[in-house]
Design a protein around this motif. Sequence first.
Motif, PDB file in Angstrom:
ATOM      1  N   ALA A  28     -18.711   7.298  22.383  1.00  0.00           N
ATOM      2  CA  ALA A  28     -18.273   6.621  20.673  1.00  0.00           C
ATOM      3  C   ALA A  28     -17.149   7.277  20.461  1.00  0.00           C
ATOM      4  CB  ALA A  28     -19.607   7.818  19.936  1.00  0.00           C
ATOM      5  N   MET A  29     -16.142   8.385  20.316  1.00  0.00           N
ATOM      6  CA  MET A  29     -15.308   8.389  20.574  1.00  0.00           C
ATOM      7  C   MET A  29     -14.333   7.309  20.635  1.00  0.00           C
ATOM      8  SD  MET A  29     -15.177  12.222  20.429  1.00  0.00           S
ATOM      9  CE  MET A  29     -13.675  13.051  18.965  1.00  0.00           C
ATOM     10  N   GLY A  72     -14.030   6.662  27.472  1.00  0.00           N
ATOM     11  CA  GLY A  72     -14.754   7.846  27.560  1.00  0.00           C
ATOM     12  C   GLY A  72     -15.274   8.141  28.552  1.00  0.00           C
ATOM     13  N   ASP A  73     -15.643   7.649  29.877  1.00  0.00           N
ATOM     14  CA  ASP A  73     -15.637   8.024  30.787  1.00  0.00           C
ATOM     15  C   ASP A  73     -14.479   8.497  31.443  1.00  0.00           C
ATOM     16  OD1 ASP A  73     -18.868   7.688  31.140  1.00  0.00           O
ATOM     17  OD2 ASP A  73     -18.419   6.301  32.465  1.00  0.00           O
ATOM     18  N   GLY A  74     -13.338   8.126  31.327  1.00  0.00           N
ATOM     19  CA  GLY A  74     -12.315   8.376  32.083  1.00  0.00           C
ATOM     20  C   GLY A  74     -11.556   9.762  31.557  1.00  0.00           C
ATOM     21  N   PHE A 120     -19.219  26.200  23.765  1.00  0.00           N
ATOM     22  CA  PHE A 120     -18.349  24.431  24.525  1.00  0.00           C
ATOM     23  C   PHE A 120     -18.611  23.628  22.858  1.00  0.00           C
ATOM     24  CE2 PHE A 120     -17.999  20.709  25.198  1.00  0.00           C
ATOM     25  CZ  PHE A 120     -17.784  19.789  26.764  1.00  0.00           C
ATOM     26  N   TRP A 121     -19.919  23.376  22.296  1.00  0.00           N
ATOM     27  CA  TRP A 121     -19.450  22.808  21.240  1.00  0.00           C
ATOM     28  C   TRP A 121     -18.930  23.402  19.954  1.00  0.00           C
ATOM     29  CZ3 TRP A 121     -19.542  17.974  22.575  1.00  0.00           C
ATOM     30  CH2 TRP A 121     -20.775  17.504  24.146  1.00  0.00           C
ATOM     31  N   GLY A 122     -18.740  24.604  19.917  1.00  0.00           N
ATOM     32  CA  GLY A 122     -17.964  25.070  18.655  1.00  0.00           C
ATOM     33  C   GLY A 122     -16.104  24.858  18.651  1.00  0.00           C
ATOM     34  N   ARG A 123     -16.018  24.646  20.002  1.00  0.00           N
ATOM     35  CA  ARG A 123     -14.872  24.588  19.946  1.00  0.00           C
ATOM     36  C   ARG A 123     -14.681  22.642  19.926  1.00  0.00           C
ATOM     37  NH1 ARG A 123     -15.352  27.831  24.346  1.00  0.00           N
ATOM     38  NH2 ARG A 123     -15.481  26.004  25.941  1.00  0.00           N
ATOM     39  N   PHE A 124     -15.200  21.896  20.753  1.00  0.00           N
ATOM     40  CA  PHE A 124     -15.268  20.987  19.747  1.00  0.00           C
ATOM     41  C   PHE A 124     -15.027  20.505  19.169  1.00  0.00           C
ATOM     42  CE2 PHE A 124     -16.749  16.407  20.725  1.00  0.00           C
ATOM     43  CZ  PHE A 124     -15.725  16.320  21.239  1.00  0.00           C
ATOM     44  N   ASP A 125     -16.334  20.862  18.101  1.00  0.00           N
ATOM     45  CA  ASP A 125     -16.512  20.292  16.538  1.00  0.00           C
ATOM     46  C   ASP A 125     -15.504  20.871  15.737  1.00  0.00           C
ATOM     47  OD1 ASP A 125     -18.979  19.891  16.992  1.00  0.00           O
ATOM     48  OD2 ASP A 125     -20.125  20.890  16.782  1.00  0.00           O
ATOM     49  N   GLU A 169     -26.556  20.352  32.650  1.00  0.00           N
ATOM     50  CA  GLU A 169     -26.991  18.206  32.721  1.00  0.00           C
ATOM     51  C   GLU A 169     -26.894  17.612  30.893  1.00  0.00           C
ATOM     52  OE1 GLU A 169     -30.562  17.235  35.360  1.00  0.00           O
ATOM     53  OE2 GLU A 169     -28.864  17.623  37.195  1.00  0.00           O
ATOM     54  N   GLU A 170     -27.454  18.445  30.580  1.00  0.00           N
ATOM     55  CA  GLU A 170     -27.934  17.987  29.028  1.00  0.00           C
ATOM     56  C   GLU A 170     -26.567  17.681  27.900  1.00  0.00           C
ATOM     57  OE1 GLU A 170     -30.535  20.690  27.488  1.00  0.00           O
ATOM     58  OE2 GLU A 170     -32.398  19.425  28.411  1.00  0.00           O
ATOM     59  N   ASN A 171     -25.652  19.355  28.492  1.00  0.00           N
ATOM     60  CA  ASN A 171     -24.351  19.404  27.663  1.00  0.00           C
ATOM     61  C   ASN A 171     -23.402  18.473  28.405  1.00  0.00           C
ATOM     62  OD1 ASN A 171     -21.839  20.009  28.391  1.00  0.00           O
ATOM     63  ND2 ASN A 171     -21.930  22.346  26.579  1.00  0.00           N
ATOM     64  N   LYS A 172     -24.165  17.816  30.133  1.00  0.00           N
ATOM     65  CA  LYS A 172     -22.057  17.151  30.151  1.00  0.00           C
ATOM     66  C   LYS A 172     -22.864  15.584  29.590  1.00  0.00           C
ATOM     67  CE  LYS A 172     -20.054  20.053  32.793  1.00  0.00           C
ATOM     68  NZ  LYS A 172     -18.669  20.463  31.845  1.00  0.00           N
ATOM     69  N   ARG A 173     -24.070  15.378  29.900  1.00  0.00           N
ATOM     70  CA  ARG A 173     -24.629  14.235  29.099  1.00  0.00           C
ATOM     71  C   ARG A 173     -24.750  14.013  27.614  1.00  0.00           C
ATOM     72  NH1 ARG A 173     -29.672  14.962  32.339  1.00  0.00           N
ATOM     73  NH2 ARG A 173     -30.213  14.002  34.403  1.00  0.00           N
ATOM     74  N   GLU A 174     -24.053  14.953  26.769  1.00  0.00           N
ATOM     75  CA  GLU A 174     -24.291  15.432  25.679  1.00  0.00           C
ATOM     76  C   GLU A 174     -22.142  14.481  25.093  1.00  0.00           C
ATOM     77  OE1 GLU A 174     -24.294  14.463  21.073  1.00  0.00           O
ATOM     78  OE2 GLU A 174     -25.736  14.225  22.873  1.00  0.00           O
ATOM     79  N   LEU A 175     -21.376  15.173  26.189  1.00  0.00           N
ATOM     80  CA  LEU A 175     -20.459  14.879  26.230  1.00  0.00           C
ATOM     81  C   LEU A 175     -19.882  13.568  26.631  1.00  0.00           C
ATOM     82  CD1 LEU A 175     -17.673  16.176  25.785  1.00  0.00           C
ATOM     83  CD2 LEU A 175     -17.788  16.872  28.521  1.00  0.00           C
TER      84      LEU A 175
END
Length: 204
Positions: A150-151, A164-166, A79-84, A138-144
């Motif tokens: 931040a973005m 961000g929440d939207g 997931f983070w590979g695709r995001f990054d 949960e850790e994945n979703k919190r970091e997302l």
Amino acid sequence: MPGDNNIDQTIKRDDATPPRAAEKILGVARELFYRQGIRAIGVDEIVKRAGVTKPSLYRSFSSKDELAASYLRGYDLEFWGRFDEAVAAHPGDPRAQVIAFLTRVGKRTQMSGYRGCGMTNAVVEYPEAGHPARVVSEENKRELRRRLRAMAAEMGAADPDTLGDGLLLLIEGAYISGQLFGAGGPAQSVARNADLLIGASLAR
């Protein structure tokens, strides 16, 4: 498939030769867990399809719960590979980064056999706090959520947390609606809807 990279990367390697049984087990578990759900698949089914013995499984993974958590840790890496990748493709432009990531999400939701996000599915399957699979998810979703907020701040949104929440809600909605409607469903337009949401937020 749920990701673009090979699940083998999640296996910790102490030397140049990875544990072959563990690779087989994790590969089979990944496919079955994603397609049919973690609770629906028993250890017997996994070892049968992997062509290994049950003791081999428990030498590599202390329990089915730990196997599920290992599957999700691999999913998290992908997931983070695709995001990054989306972020790296548009340096300094968080709006374009989000849209690039969601464009890929929208395309995946249209693929045959799409089963949404493995992390989201695991949270639904395991409501109990502290379950190893739920903890990873949960850790994945919190970091997302943290990254999206931040973005949004980088974009100059007056209320970055709400934006961000939207965006997070749009993403989660795409995961679910992709399973409900399949090809031609509303998830295909998740990137466009995100862009509209961002534009409306920045225009305030």
